[in-house]
Motif scaffolding. Structure first.
Motif, mmCIF file in Angstrom:
data_model
loop_
_atom_site.group_PDB
_atom_site.id
_atom_site.type_symbol
_atom_site.label_atom_id
_atom_site.label_comp_id
_atom_site.label_asym_id
_atom_site.label_seq_id
_atom_site.Cartn_x
_atom_site.Cartn_y
_atom_site.Cartn_z
ATOM 1 N N ALA A 20 0.854 -1.192 0.000
ATOM 2 C CA ALA A 20 0.000 0.000 0.000
ATOM 3 C C ALA A 20 0.884 1.233 0.000
ATOM 4 N N LYS A 21 0.521 2.204 -0.813
ATOM 5 C CA LYS A 21 1.284 3.447 -0.849
ATOM 6 C C LYS A 21 0.374 4.608 -0.450
ATOM 7 N N PHE A 22 0.853 5.437 0.422
ATOM 8 C CA PHE A 22 0.081 6.602 0.863
ATOM 9 C C PHE A 22 0.819 7.868 0.446
ATOM 10 N N ARG A 210 10.283 13.463 -8.994
ATOM 11 C CA ARG A 210 9.085 13.931 -8.294
ATOM 12 C C ARG A 210 7.903 12.998 -8.539
ATOM 13 N N GLY A 211 7.155 12.762 -7.498
ATOM 14 C CA GLY A 211 5.995 11.873 -7.618
ATOM 15 C C GLY A 211 6.367 10.401 -7.698
ATOM 16 N N GLY A 212 7.642 10.100 -7.426
ATOM 17 C CA GLY A 212 8.138 8.743 -7.657
ATOM 18 C C GLY A 212 7.698 7.676 -6.662
ATOM 19 N N SER A 213 6.970 8.061 -5.624
ATOM 20 C CA SER A 213 6.571 7.061 -4.628
ATOM 21 C C SER A 213 5.651 5.982 -5.195
ATOM 22 N N ASP A 214 4.812 6.360 -6.137
ATOM 23 C CA ASP A 214 3.942 5.349 -6.769
ATOM 24 C C ASP A 214 4.819 4.284 -7.427
ATOM 25 N N TYR A 215 5.826 4.760 -8.110
ATOM 26 C CA TYR A 215 6.749 3.866 -8.812
ATOM 27 C C TYR A 215 7.450 2.956 -7.808
HETATM 28 MG MG MG Z 1 1.832 11.504 -6.271
#
Ligand code: MG
Ligand code: ASP
Length: 459
Positions: A20-22, A210-215
């Motif tokens: 799970a990613k938050f 940036r935004g790399g947490s989904d990845y």
């Molecule tokens: Mg994001």
């Protein structure tokens, strides 16, 4: 007739684990973190939790990386980070093990933020503190719910090359490290770890962009053979277009990997575009939902081919550049495109759309502030100008229609009828059955998207 050539891959046996990613808003404060912890408590298969930095923190860290920052500004941004973390700590009492790590990390952050070196390596180290800090706090929130949770430094397993600020993951090393260090923990514990960051072979901190947490979450899911990855954010899934622009935009319940990849690439901001890569390669389903309203469901992105044909969404990406290269001498000669692309590649410029004629080629480039290569170098233009006439147009928006088996005559409406009120610069369709893209003037693009959505996607 079409013949498909598939790539070969062997798939590891799947576990029942879920990653799970938050995102930043989901871990913005104590209240948001508590809400997210309920989601984890409700699903025993969630064993790895990847968190973003608390909302606002990464922006402060990015500001601290600017070389022209003044001392008062530096202090302002340091205090900004501390205030966000402090507000959460005030609501918690950290267990001794987490408190030690958290306080050391906070100290290291302040040291780094006051050091005046501007290497890419130093910047990635600085950027990593947001996720490093939020993960301590979130682990404690899970413990408060009675879970056997621990914090884990993702840099032990998420291995990358040494390209700071946009590192490329090393999938094989990551899988090996996960097997050795992470998977053995999951039998007993829920592991809270960081999105966005990794480390190279020398142990230096890297970031995925940036935004790399989904990845990160998808990469971790791949490394532990998880069955799915759940991306919890602040919207109830992926919409038919940006709901801030069209009030009638609707969430899409199911998307295929292909459709989702096109949407993320062409401007739907919900998901980092690279997320689909590990998911589709390793057959991991992706869910996107809102941590505020988990009961409302969200979007499932799956391997199955889409059941819907036709247009399912419209996206836009502003700040595009159109490069037109013309070379009459190239009539009936070969090698023109090869030469153009080799120059662009030498300058690390990634091309989006391409159309060609015998003696010219038109190419679009992403010039958005967060694009991987924002500036079109003068040096690059000069090299191109050595053998062709170059024209550069800017202030354009790339509008993309996304779906499956898209056709120009869609339902009862002819797309061309909808578009005839606008000045269309370039149309691209055919390389993929999942998109149809074109360029429009930037100040018209919101209206183009609204017109398409209202004629083709509403009612
Ligand atoms: Mg994001
Ligand atoms: N914190 C990082 C960012 O804001 C990574 C992420 O949240 O995905 O870009």
């Amino acid at each position: 007739m079409t013949t498909e050539v598939a790539s070969n891959s062997t798939l590891a046996q799947k576990s029942d684990y879920i990653v799970a990613k938050f995102g930043g808003t989901s871990v913005a404060n104590f209240e948001a973190m508590s809400r997210c912890s309920e989601i984890i408590v409700a699903d025993k298969n969630v064993r790895v939790v990847a968190v973003s930095a608390s909302a606002g923190v990464t922006n402060h860290l990015v500001a601290l990386c600017q070389s022209d920052i003044t001392e008062p500004q530096r202090e302002h941004h340091i205090q900004g980070v501390l205030a966000i973390q402090q507000a959460i700590v005030d609501e918690l009492s950290l267990d001794a093990d987490l408190a030690i790590g958290f306080n050391e990390t906070l100290k290291a952050f302040q040291q780094h933020a006051r050091e005046i070196t501007n290497t890419a390596k130093h910047q990635d180290e600085l950027l990593s503190f947001g996720e490093r800090l939020s993960s301590y706090l979130f682990a404690q929130v899970l413990r408060l719910k009675g879970l056997n949770a621990d914090r884990f430094d993702v840099r032990r397993v998420l291995k990358t090359d040494s390209q700071f600020s946009k590192a490329t993951p090393d999938v094989a090393s990551t899988a090996d490290a996960a097997k050795a260090h992470l998977i053995p923990l999951l039998e007993e514990q829920v592991i809270v770890t960081q999105g966005f960051i990794g480390s190279d072979e020398f142990g230096q901190t890297t970031t995925l962009g940036r935004g790399g947490s989904d990845y990160s979450a998808a990469l971790l899911a791949e490394a532990i053979n998880a069955k799915s990855v759940h991306i919890w954010t602040d919207v109830v899934g992926i919409f038919s277009t940006d709901p801030r622009l069209c009030a009638k935009a609707t969430p899409i319940a199911r998307l295929s990997f292909d459709e989702a990849a096109e949407m993320a690439t062409f401007g739907a901001k919900v998901l980092h575009p690279a997320t689909i890569l590990p998911a589709s390669r390793s057959h991991i389903n992706v869910f996107v939902g809102s941590s505020r309203e988990p009961e409302r469901g969200g979007t499932w992105i799956e391997r199955e081919k889409s059941q819907h044909s036709g247009i399912r969404a419209v996206t836009q990406r502003k700040n595009q550049i159109l490069l037109t290269l013309k070379s009459p001498e190239m009539l009936l000669a070969s090698g023109f495109l090869a030469r153009v692309f080799s120059i662009l590649s030498n300058f690390n410029i990634s091309v989006d759309l391409v159309t060609t004629s015998e003696i010219s080629v038109a190419i679009t480039l992403d010039n958005a502030p967060n694009a991987s290569r924002p500036e079109l170098d003068q040096a690059c233009l000069e090299q191109l100008a050595e053998f062709c006439h170059v024209s550069v147009e800017s202030n354009l928006t790339l509008v993309a229609l996304i779906g499956s088996e898209i056709q120009l005559r869609q339902q009862e409406v002819n797309l061309m009828d909808v578009l005839k009120a606008f000045n269309i610069r370039l149309i691209c369709h055919g390389a993929s059955k999942h998109n149809l893209c074109f360029l429009v003037e930037q100040d018209e693009s919101d209206n183009v998207v609204k017109a398409i959505h209202s004629h083709l996607l509403e009612g």
